[in-house]
Design a protein around this motif. Structure first.
Motif, PDB file in Angstrom:
ATOM      1  N   GLY A 169       0.830  -1.197   0.000  1.00 11.10           N
ATOM      2  CA  GLY A 169       0.000   0.000   0.000  1.00 11.10           C
ATOM      3  C   GLY A 169       0.861   1.242   0.000  1.00 11.10           C
ATOM      4  O   GLY A 169       1.750   1.400  -0.828  1.00 11.10           O
ATOM      5  N   ASN A 170       0.612   2.142   0.929  1.00  8.82           N
ATOM      6  CA  ASN A 170       1.387   3.376   1.056  1.00  8.82           C
ATOM      7  C   ASN A 170       2.558   3.227   2.025  1.00  8.82           C
ATOM      8  O   ASN A 170       3.192   4.213   2.366  1.00  8.82           O
ATOM      9  CB  ASN A 170       0.482   4.515   1.535  1.00  8.82           C
ATOM     10  N   HIS A 171       2.829   2.024   2.464  1.00  8.05           N
ATOM     11  CA  HIS A 171       3.846   1.802   3.488  1.00  8.05           C
ATOM     12  C   HIS A 171       5.113   1.198   2.872  1.00  8.05           C
ATOM     13  O   HIS A 171       5.044   0.252   2.092  1.00  8.05           O
ATOM     14  CB  HIS A 171       3.312   0.877   4.581  1.00  8.05           C
ATOM     15  N   ASP A 172       6.242   1.773   3.258  1.00  7.47           N
ATOM     16  CA  ASP A 172       7.550   1.250   2.859  1.00  7.47           C
ATOM     17  C   ASP A 172       8.360   0.988   4.124  1.00  7.47           C
ATOM     18  O   ASP A 172       8.587   1.901   4.930  1.00  7.47           O
ATOM     19  CB  ASP A 172       8.304   2.240   1.969  1.00  7.47           C
ATOM     20  N   TYR A 217      11.020   3.655   7.881  1.00  4.48           N
ATOM     21  CA  TYR A 217       9.591   3.563   7.564  1.00  4.48           C
ATOM     22  C   TYR A 217       9.199   4.805   6.772  1.00  4.48           C
ATOM     23  O   TYR A 217       9.620   5.930   7.092  1.00  4.48           O
ATOM     24  CB  TYR A 217       8.745   3.475   8.830  1.00  4.48           C
ATOM     25  N   GLY A 218       8.415   4.597   5.720  1.00  3.31           N
ATOM     26  CA  GLY A 218       7.897   5.700   4.934  1.00  3.31           C
ATOM     27  C   GLY A 218       6.437   5.488   4.621  1.00  3.31           C
ATOM     28  O   GLY A 218       6.001   4.370   4.316  1.00  3.31           O
ATOM     29  N   TYR A 219       5.680   6.568   4.708  1.00  2.00           N
ATOM     30  CA  TYR A 219       4.258   6.495   4.382  1.00  2.00           C
ATOM     31  C   TYR A 219       3.964   7.406   3.197  1.00  2.00           C
ATOM     32  O   TYR A 219       4.164   8.632   3.271  1.00  2.00           O
ATOM     33  CB  TYR A 219       3.405   6.916   5.574  1.00  2.00           C
ATOM     34  N   ALA A 220       3.535   6.794   2.092  1.00  2.00           N
ATOM     35  CA  ALA A 220       3.110   7.512   0.893  1.00  2.00           C
ATOM     36  C   ALA A 220       4.194   8.438   0.373  1.00  2.00           C
ATOM     37  O   ALA A 220       3.895   9.493  -0.197  1.00  2.00           O
ATOM     38  CB  ALA A 220       1.827   8.293   1.175  1.00  2.00           C
ATOM     39  N   ASP A 221       5.454   8.069   0.548  1.00  2.00           N
ATOM     40  CA  ASP A 221       6.578   8.913   0.129  1.00  2.00           C
ATOM     41  C   ASP A 221       6.470  10.316   0.720  1.00  2.00           C
ATOM     42  O   ASP A 221       6.988  11.284   0.153  1.00  2.00           O
ATOM     43  CB  ASP A 221       6.647   9.006  -1.403  1.00  2.00           C
TER      44      ASP A 221
END
Length: 855
Positions: A567-570, A601-605
């Protein structure tokens, strides 16, 4: 007959019509059509200055206007190519269309440019640490430099280089990252392909990129060795494709920059000397007849009336040369990069090679490298990196005596050559003997010292090898194992013909101080400097052959990586174990061990978070105190991904805020204090000042007693320096990514700096002990501006500027109490010097009286 003729005419007519049709057909298909349209970005904003050309014909093209509109007349079957810096190129076939609107997408390489970080890589967009990077191609633009540190000058914000010498083999610059934070050792950690190695002897043609890690978030994974910053060098690898061969050559010229017009003839010197004496009411002057002899052409060939200024006689033009041949290519199974380089660095002294030795100062370096990347399967890869260099340095009695090319510490001749001259003898007599001035306390025949006294050579051989196995474990996991072995050896030798072992200098005596002494036949007497036989033609002596140094370094590590996007999670994570064993000559080996962890951790860049930690230790510290933990954290916010930024500030193409906080260490302050937690004792034979000393040692030659004394007091709790660092940074791109700006504010507080105590009383009875008690602070700002643009279809240009400001202060250095403020170290910059301030030269009696009142 008529019928026949008619038939023939009909055939001819049809043929003519057919030929006319063939000639007309190309013209019909070649008719141009006008194509119009507008070029925008993915946000719908117009892009001015987009280059539009016909594929295969760059001579036909146009550019978009300020509103992003364009118009071009081309063939109806042509293909248009749309290009603009920072965006992906697009090719669109006309296919009879008259209106073509184009949406250019940001170039992935520009937005998601890969940055080398500690033990891995990250996308530039997601980096939250303070990292600056340059490509190897930028280093090559530096021209005729012989070390990588010289090529880095001015390239990277926060990186300062200081070059103190230009002597061949000593041109490497000192590198500081964000100024000084300690008075011990500010040298950063250098890693080449992940292994601690010197990088100045690399061939720049081998380098893919150089990353400089500046804040705690970027450097924490290196723990106890990272307080001064880290420089990561990544060498080139092969790529799939046909073999590509590249050859480069570079030749540079060296010339002295000093102005030598201050050198005057000796007669003028004598006249000014007389004038100075008369100003002091001293009339013991050089006679006029003697001064005139130095100008009289009749004395020009007289060896006694010789005046040689070596500032003009010895200096010439030096040369540097660099050549490189490299081959790259590969296929699905193996990719390769092979490089061979040669570097020659010559000197500015005009010396000639002698029959027995070579006194010229120069350095020759041969570099070689082979990097191989094997893909055994889709999940198993194996890399081999083999490289090395052979360096041959050659010099003479004076250049080998300098301190890394800086006059002093044996290089006093380099200082005096600018101010002293040879008198009363030529540098070389007609028969080849060397002259000297016996009236001078030192030998100022610099020509003889540099060219005739011998040659010195140092040869260095270095071998570097890396073996890396990478295994994809599936389920977003991968493992990497690495083994590295380094070896180096130095060999030194000399061939000398100095006056200590052969009287090669001669002088002309003068009984009256004005004329040379003559023999019975009226010839000028030339005497030997030493009372030996006239053996100035004796051969030189080979001496000092020795293996000056050798070392080995074994490095091995194992890491486990996790990387997943959903999803939006890296999410990514790293766990690494590393050990290093280094041995110099016959010394006890050095050992280092590291346990490293990182999670991102990254959310939606858009929202970014990272934590790092390293648990490091080495044998230099006492048992139970050898390991330390160094953590860091960082957060980032990509504002340009927010809708309010896109709506309110659409001219900002990219913007990111980031902040980091962490603790790192430095063990460089130990210097020579290895095993400082041990006590040491020594025994010395002494004489008693009063009374009879009995011979209790049963040694008939004994004149005293043996006394055991303690050496440097031990430091039981000796430890490393620790630095707490904070960094606040902002990155933003505007003008369709043509202008990129990076600004970093940083602050560092360093403590536990190892230092020798300064408040111990003299009756302590030993040298002052060491303690981890020094403290400093440092803060500043780094700014970088980069402009990329394109004019027309075949011309692009770029400009880069950076500014770094830093200020440091000593907080604690064990200042004795009570001491005057001006003598205290606290509150002053690192490396400050104290001294009396001059009030100028007293011009009259009023100045004398005023000065007396002040004191």
């Amino acid at each position: 007959m008529k019928k026949t003729l008619k038939v023939e005419m009909k055939g001819i007519t049809r043929s003519l019509f057919f030929l006319l049709f063939l000639f007309a057909l190309p013209n019909a298909f070649a008719q141009d059509v006008t194509v119009k349209g507008k070029v925008t970005d993915d946000a719908g904003e117009a892009i001015p200055g987009v280059n539009i050309v016909v594929k295969g014909d760059n001579s036909r093209g146009t550019i978009t206007n300020f509103d992003g509109n364009y118009s071009i007349s081309i063939g109806s079957n042509a293909v248009l190519v749309f290009r603009f810096i920072g965006y992906e190129s697009q090719e669109i076939s006309i296919a009879g269309k008259s209106i073509i609107n184009v949406v250019l997408k940001p170039e992935t390489e520009m937005i998601d440019d890969v940055v080398v970080v500690g033990y891995g890589t990250q996308k530039k967009k997601s980096v939250v640490g303070s990292i600056t990077q340059t490509k190897g191609d930028e280093l090559l633009k530096a021209g005729s430099v012989t070390t990588v540190s010289e090529a880095l000058t001015g390239l990277l914000p926060g990186v300062s280089t200081m070059q103190a010498a230009g002597q061949p083999g000593s041109t490497a610059a000192t590198i500081l990252i964000r100024g000084q934070s300690t008075w011990t050792d500010n040298t950063p950690l250098f890693l080449v392909d992940g292994v601690e190695r010197g990088f100045n002897d690399l061939d720049p043609n081998e380098i893919e990129s150089i990353s400089v890690l500046k804040d705690a978030s970027a450097t924490a994974v290196y723990g106890v060795k990272a307080a001064n910053g880290v420089i990561l060098v990544t060498t080139k690898s092969g790529s799939i494709g046909k073999p590509k061969v590249q050859f480069s050559a570079n030749v540079g010229i060296k010339d002295p920059t000093i102005d030598t017009d201050y050198v005057s003839d000796f007669a003028t010197n004598l006249e000014y000397h007389n004038l100075a004496k008369m100003n002091d009411y001293n009339y013991d002057l050089w006679p006029e007849f003697y001064i005139n002899r130095w100008r009289d052409p009749a004395y020009a060939d007289n060896p006694y009336y010789q005046y040689t200024s070596f500032i003009n006689e010895l200096f010439g033009t030096g040369y540097t040369q660099q050549y490189n041949l490299n081959i790259t290519g590969g296929n699905e199974f193996v990719k390769y990069f092979t490089s061979f380089g040669y570097n020659y660095d010559g000197d500015i002294f005009d010396l000639k090679e002698q029959a027995d030795f070579d006194p010229r100062t120069y350095q020759k370096r041969f570099n070689w490298r082979t990097n191989l990347d094997f893909s055994f399967t889709k999940s198993t890869k194996f890399s081999v990196k083999l490289s090395g260099d052979m360096t041959n340095w050659n010099g003479n009695y004076n250049t080998q005596g300098t301190d890394s090319g800086v006059a002093g510490s044996g290089g006093q001749m380099m200082e005096r050559i600018y101010s002293a001259a040879l008198l009363y003898a030529p540098p070389v007599f007609e028969d080849g003997r060397l002259g000297m001035d016996r009236n001078n306390s030192i030998n100022v025949n610099y020509y003889g010292q540099m060219e005739r006294e011998g040659g010195y050579s140092t040869k260095k051989n270095r071998l570097y090898s890396d073996f890396i196995l990478m295994q994809d474990l599936g389920k977003h996991f991968s493992a990497t194992g690495k083994f590295s072995y380094n070896y180096s050896r130095n060999y030194k030798s000399s061939i000398t013909k100095q006056w200590d072992n052969a009287p090669i200098y001669y002088w002309i005596p003068s009984s009256d101080g004005y004329s040379p002494d003559l023999d019975e036949d009226g010839n000028i007497i030339i005497m030997q400097d030493l009372d030996r036989l006239d053996d100035w033609e004796n051969p030189a002596n080979l001496s000092n052959e020795t293996i000056d140094g050798y070392s080995t370094n074994i490095h091995y590590e194992f890491s486990l990586n996790y990387d997943q996007s959903f999803g939006n999670h890296d999410v990514s994570a790293l766990a690494l174990f590393q050990r290093v064993k280094q041995k110099n000559k016959a010394d006890f080996a050095h050992y280092e061990e590291s346990w490293v962890g990182r999670a991102t951790y990254g959310y939606a860049d858009r929202y970014l978070f990272e934590v790092n930690g390293a648990y490091n230790g080495n044998e230099n510290f006492a048992p139970g105190k050898r390991f330390g933990f160094f953590p860091s954290m960082a957060v980032g916010w990509v504002l340009s991904e927010e809708n309010f930024m896109k709506d309110k500030l659409p001219f900002i193409d990219f913007m990111k805020l980031r902040y980091s906080y962490g603790e790192v260490g430095s063990d460089k302050g130990l210097e020579d204090l290895r095993f400082a937690y041990f006590s040491s004792f020594s025994n010395d034979q002494i004489n008693m000042e009063y009374g009879y000393v009995p011979n209790i040692t049963e040694n008939t030659n004994s004149t005293g007693l043996y006394m055991y004394t303690e050496g440097q007091p031990p430091v039981d709790d000796i430890s490393w320096e620790t630095a707490v660092k904070q960094n606040l940074g902002v990155e933003f791109n505007v003008l369709t990514n043509r202008l990129k700006t990076t600004v970093d504010f940083f602050q560092e507080n360093r403590k536990n700096i190892l230092m020798q105590r300064r408040t111990i009383p003299n009756w302590y009875g030993n040298s002052f002990p060491y303690a981890n008690m020094g403290e400093t602070k440092n803060h500043g700002i780094d700014i970088e501006l980069v402009w990329n643009d394109q004019v027309g279809s075949n011309f692009s240009y770029w400009a880069k500027a950076n500014l770094s400001l830093s200020e440091n202060r000593i907080v604690e250095r064990d200042d004795p109490l009570p001491s005057p403020e001006y003598r205290n170290e606290a509150g002053k910059p690192i490396g400050w010097n104290s001294g009396l301030q001059s009030m100028g030269i007293m011009q009259n009696w009023d100045d004398v009286y005023a000065t007396h009142l002040l004191h």
